[in-house]
Design a protein around this motif. Structure first.
Motif, mmCIF file in Angstrom:
data_model
loop_
_atom_site.group_PDB
_atom_site.id
_atom_site.type_symbol
_atom_site.label_atom_id
_atom_site.label_comp_id
_atom_site.label_asym_id
_atom_site.label_seq_id
_atom_site.Cartn_x
_atom_site.Cartn_y
_atom_site.Cartn_z
ATOM 1 N N SER A 116 0.819 -1.222 0.000
ATOM 2 C CA SER A 116 0.000 0.000 0.000
ATOM 3 C C SER A 116 0.848 1.265 0.000
ATOM 4 N N GLY A 117 2.134 1.129 0.308
ATOM 5 C CA GLY A 117 2.998 2.290 0.470
ATOM 6 C C GLY A 117 3.260 2.599 1.932
ATOM 7 N N CYS B 242 5.336 5.274 8.643
ATOM 8 C CA CYS B 242 5.929 5.885 7.443
ATOM 9 C C CYS B 242 6.976 6.922 7.838
ATOM 10 N N TYR B 243 6.615 7.785 8.786
ATOM 11 C CA TYR B 243 7.544 8.842 9.194
ATOM 12 C C TYR B 243 8.807 8.271 9.811
ATOM 13 N N GLN C 59 8.645 4.126 -2.678
ATOM 14 C CA GLN C 59 7.577 3.765 -3.615
ATOM 15 C C GLN C 59 6.202 3.737 -2.958
ATOM 16 N N ASN C 60 5.299 4.554 -3.497
ATOM 17 C CA ASN C 60 3.885 4.601 -3.127
ATOM 18 C C ASN C 60 3.612 5.175 -1.728
ATOM 19 N N VAL C 61 4.653 5.636 -1.030
ATOM 20 C CA VAL C 61 4.440 6.220 0.301
ATOM 21 C C VAL C 61 3.547 7.452 0.201
ATOM 22 N N GLU C 62 3.774 8.272 -0.823
ATOM 23 C CA GLU C 62 2.975 9.497 -0.948
ATOM 24 C C GLU C 62 1.497 9.179 -1.138
ATOM 25 N N GLY D 275 -4.977 11.577 9.212
ATOM 26 C CA GLY D 275 -5.257 10.511 10.170
ATOM 27 C C GLY D 275 -4.143 9.478 10.175
ATOM 28 N N GLY D 276 -4.224 8.539 11.108
ATOM 29 C CA GLY D 276 -3.197 7.516 11.214
ATOM 30 C C GLY D 276 -3.220 6.519 10.075
ATOM 31 N N GLU D 277 -4.393 6.263 9.547
ATOM 32 C CA GLU D 277 -4.567 5.337 8.438
ATOM 33 C C GLU D 277 -5.751 5.809 7.616
ATOM 34 N N PRO D 278 -5.957 5.265 6.418
ATOM 35 C CA PRO D 278 -7.082 5.720 5.588
ATOM 36 C C PRO D 278 -8.419 5.618 6.328
ATOM 37 N N ASN D 279 -9.260 6.634 6.129
ATOM 38 C CA ASN D 279 -10.598 6.702 6.712
ATOM 39 C C ASN D 279 -10.606 6.868 8.224
#
Length: 200
Positions: free
Chosen positions: A42-43, A58-59, A77-80, A94-98
């Motif tokens: 997912s990145g 990620c950070y 790759q794909n992090v953005e 947020g911490g994760e999507p949604n």
């Protein structure tokens, strides 16, 4: 158990101590393999084996790799796209999507996007609005909408403003783009106080 948060803390501690002995104690190749293992399709990154995948991971991963000069296209790759999927309609991250926008994750997401040279892809105008409206009457900052102010968020939210000072040209570009017409944001880079001293 190896963990990205402790790796981040240890690397920064060794960098702070400085000197050849401290810096040579970091096994960059082994650490790089750990970062690769934590990287997800997912990145995003996992904090540890079987652990949570979030913007904080990620950070810490990207920051450590950047500090040690082992950041490469494979890690980036794909992090953005992962971080972009975590920016909410309010403008925070947020911490994760949604998930709900949060002060700590907003700092982590913004810092990561700066480190990988993709910060222009965030909606910086809305991000500024979200940060500004997190300040309470007590002058402190809340970490999330409709929560009490908390001392730690003066660090996280304040740190985000310091980072935004570094990307003023991107903010100004977004404010004059034709596709931004109709946005309710009135923030400009000049609204952010001048940051003195060093920042990330």
């Amino acid at each position: 158990m190896p963990h990205l948060a402790t790796a981040y803390a240890v690397v920064n501690s060794l960098i702070t101590i400085g000197g050849h002995e401290a810096l040579s104690s970091i096994n960059r190749s082994t650490l790089y393999m750990f970062l690769q293992r934590m990287k997800q399709p997912s990145g995003g990154f996992r904090m540890h084996d079987g652990g949570e995948i979030d913007v904080r991971a990620c950070y810490t991963a990207i920051s450590v790799a950047s500090i040690l000069n082992i950041l490469d296209d494979e890690l980036v790759q794909n992090v953005e796209n992962y971080i972009l999927s975590c920016q909410t309609c309010e403008g925070g991250i947020g911490g994760e999507p949604n998930s709900e926008a949060h002060g700590g994750y907003t700092f982590c997401g913004l810092a990561t996007m700066i480190l990988i040279n993709e910060v222009h892809r965030l909606d910086l105008s809305r991000l500024i609005d979200w940060l500004v409206f997190r300040q309470g009457r007590e002058c402190g900052f809340q970490g999330r909408t409709n929560k009490l102010v908390d001392g730690c968020y003066s660090f996280w939210q304040g740190g985000s403003f310091a980072l935004l000072r570094r990307v003023g040209s991107f903010i100004d570009e977004q404010l004059v783009r034709p596709d931004d017409v109709g946005r309710c944001s009135t923030s400009t880079v000049s609204d952010i106080p001048e940051q003195r001293g060093r920042s990330i």
